[in-house]
Structure formats: structure tokens, C-alpha cells
Motif scaffolding. Structure first.
Motif, PDB file in Angstrom:
ATOM      1  N   UNK A   1       0.834  -1.206   0.000  1.00 59.16           N
ATOM      2  CA  UNK A   1       0.000   0.000   0.000  1.00 59.16           C
ATOM      3  C   UNK A   1       0.869   1.256   0.000  1.00 59.16           C
ATOM      4  N   UNK A   2       1.950   1.222   0.763  1.00 63.75           N
ATOM      5  CA  UNK A   2       2.836   2.381   0.837  1.00 63.75           C
ATOM      6  C   UNK A   2       3.575   2.582  -0.476  1.00 63.75           C
ATOM      7  N   UNK A   3       4.103   1.511  -1.040  1.00 60.54           N
ATOM      8  CA  UNK A   3       4.881   1.608  -2.277  1.00 60.54           C
ATOM      9  C   UNK A   3       4.009   2.072  -3.439  1.00 60.54           C
ATOM     10  N   UNK A   4       2.753   1.631  -3.487  1.00 60.61           N
ATOM     11  CA  UNK A   4       1.869   1.933  -4.613  1.00 60.61           C
ATOM     12  C   UNK A   4       1.087   3.230  -4.439  1.00 60.61           C
ATOM     13  N   UNK A   5       1.227   3.902  -3.315  1.00 60.23           N
ATOM     14  CA  UNK A   5       0.396   5.075  -3.049  1.00 60.23           C
ATOM     15  C   UNK A   5       0.576   6.160  -4.101  1.00 60.23           C
ATOM     16  N   UNK A   6       1.799   6.472  -4.456  1.00 57.67           N
ATOM     17  CA  UNK A   6       2.043   7.557  -5.431  1.00 57.67           C
ATOM     18  C   UNK A   6       1.451   7.216  -6.790  1.00 57.67           C
ATOM     19  N   UNK A   7       1.629   5.967  -7.235  1.00 60.40           N
ATOM     20  CA  UNK A   7       1.090   5.556  -8.542  1.00 60.40           C
ATOM     21  C   UNK A   7      -0.439   5.528  -8.517  1.00 60.40           C
ATOM     22  N   UNK A   8      -1.026   5.055  -7.422  1.00 62.19           N
ATOM     23  CA  UNK A   8      -2.481   4.952  -7.336  1.00 62.19           C
ATOM     24  C   UNK A   8      -3.139   6.329  -7.303  1.00 62.19           C
TER      25      UNK A   8
END
Length: 289
Positions: A1-8
Motif C-alpha cells: 500500500x505504501x509503495x503503490x500510493x504515489x502511482x495509485x
């Protein structure tokens, strides 16, 4: 969730939404139920509408059958992976559309709370597992059971309620015949295909079993009566994008309400038809259909 936050966030969601979406590759029902963990009502609704674009495992037998029948061996892994990748791309495009038309504004700020991790007791694990399993059975199994009874009834009797010996005379075949003209522009207007797709709303594996019953076999020769390699690919695209199953739609109804469930169903059917029609048109222009 943390790693994908910027892309999402580029498609209007927080990183937390990636977890339910990833679960969608297994089964849409627990995936939709997992959206409860999202703190924002906006993110929860938007994520729920994107879950059906993630290709659930129940669609894998359909992919395996048609890809194995109509595509050369070196291309089979490419087409298989392409199905999953294309579903994700359609989900991203749909999310961007929803962000600008339906769910304007920014997702909630990302805050990840880490609890104190301890080894759970056997009793606690059992109680939590039982609670989740009971919720799944109550919501999903009852819908699947009721829908299966309806399909059995339609498949067993004709319009005069006589038991049929030939499936082509059943009420289900008549229903498939009514839907078939809508699928004709996609290249597979045979009533047997539309009947299989209707049965697929109960569970996607039913598409294969229905075709087996109606064709008498799922050999390449039997499938060639209904599909060419081009129309088989279009059928795969339609199967990828049309509603997962009645259990998933029923879960959407329990989570968001009946109107939202109807809207999700209508949107999925519309998107599936339009994208499949686009592919079929391109194949016709290229002389492949």
C-alpha cells in the motif's frame, strides 16, 4: 500500500486500494468485501467499481481452453498474460474516467497505522477465520445456490414446462436466442455462445461446462463450429470484461446498495461489448475475422 500510493493517486485512489484490487485476481467477492478497510467512502465506491476489471481465477479455464485451441503454442503464454494485463489497463483507463466524471476530488491522505504485532492464539485465529468464512458463505453461497436452481430449471424445461431431451428446446436456449442478436456484431451470434455466457454469470467455469453440453465436446473441431481464432480472441476479451458472477454483483448490492449494483452490472456489460466490438471491427478491417 505504501509503495503503490504515489502511482495509485494518479488514477484517483490511495495506496490502500491496491490490496482489494490484488485480491480481485483470486475472487471478486472477498475483494469487494475487503474494500470495507478503506476509510474514505469515495475510495471504497471507486475501488469496488474497479474490482471486476481484475481477472478472477474462475476465468482461467476459459482462457486455457480457447487459447489452447486457437493459438499456436509459442503465442499461448503471451495471449494468456496479455488477458490479465489488458484487464489492468482497462481498469486504469476506467479509473481515470471515473476520477474526472464521477469521483472528483483527491483521495484521502495516506496514513498507515502499524499495530503491535503479536503471535495470535489458536482460539483467536479460529474465531476470525470462522467469522470471515461464515460471512462469505452467507452472502455468496446463497446467491450462487439460488441462481443455480434457476439455471437448472431453465435448462431442464421448455416453455410448456415439459422436460426436454434436447437442450436446444429448453427455456435457457430460448433466452440465449434472444440475447444472440446483441452478440452478433461481435462475431459470435450463435445461441449456444450466448447461453454459455448467461450460465457464466453463475460462475465463470459454467461457460466451459455449458459449451461441453451444447456441443457434445470441447475439441478444436467442435469449438471451430462457433469460433475462428479472431472471434475466439474477441470472446476472450468479452469474457474478461463482462460481469464476474452473480455472487460478486450480490456483494456489491450488499455493500453499496441495489442501484449501485445495477449500475456496475450495466457498466461492465457496456464496456465489455464496446471493447469487444472495437477488436472485432479492427480484425475485420485487417481481413482476419
Amino acid at each position: 500500500a505504501f509503495v503503490m500510493d504515489r502511482a495509485m493517486r494518479k488514477i484517483g485512489l490511495s495506496g490502500r486500494s491496491i490490496v482489494p484490487l490484488l485480491m480481485g485476481f483470486g475472487c471478486s467477492v472477498p475483494s469487494i468485501m475487503a474494500t470495507r478497510t478503506l476509510s474514505s467512502e469515495r475510495d471504497r465506491k471507486m475501488t469496488t467499481m474497479l474490482v471486476p476489471f481484475m481477472s478472477c481465477s474462475a476465468k482461467l479455464p476459459i482462457y486455457a481452453l480457447l487459447i489452447g485451441a486457437f493459438f499456436p503454442r509459442p503465442m499461448q503464454p503471451v495471449v494468456m498474460i496479455g488477458m490479465y494485463a489488458f484487464g489492468v489497463l482497462c481498469g486504469i483507463a476506467f479509473a481515470a474516467l471515473l476520477k474526472h466524471l464521477r469521483f472528483r476530488g483527491e483521495p484521502v491522505p495516506f496514513v498507515m497505522e502499524l499495530p503491535n504485532y503479536r503471535l495470535p492464539s489458536v482460539k483467536t485465529t479460529f474465531m476470525l477465520a470462522w467469522d470471515k468464512a461464515k460471512g462469505f458463505i452467507t452472502k455468496a453461497f446463497t446467491i450462487i445456490f439460488a441462481a443455480s436452481v434457476v439455471i437448472w430449471f431453465l435448462q431442464t424445461f421448455d416453455i410448456r414446462f415439459n422436460v426436454v431431451t434436447d437442450q436446444s428446446h429448453s427455456m435457457l436456449a430460448k433466452l440465449g436466442g434472444l440475447i444472440a442478436p446483441a452478440l452478433a456484431p461481435l462475431g459470435f451470434g450463435d445461441w449456444r455462445v450466448s447461453t454459455a455466457l448467461v450460465c457464466g454469470l453463475i460462475a465463470k467455469e459454467s461457460v466451459i461446462s455449458t459449451l461441453t453440453v451444447l456441443l457434445g465436446s470441447t475439441s478444436v473441431a467442435a469449438l471451430s463450429e462457433l469460433f475462428t481464432p479472431a472471434t475466439a480472441f474477441v470472446f476472450l476479451v468479452f469474457t474478461l470484461l463482462y460481469p464476474p458472477c452473480v455472487a460478486a454483483i450480490g456483494t456489491v448490492r450488499s455493500e453499496l446498495g441495489g442501484r449501485s449494483a445495477a449500475a456496475v452490472f450495466a457498466l461492465q456489460v457496456t464496456v465489455a461489448w464496446l471493447v469487444a466490438f472495437l477488436f472485432h471491427t479492427v480484425f475485420m478491417l485487417l481481413g482476419l475475422a
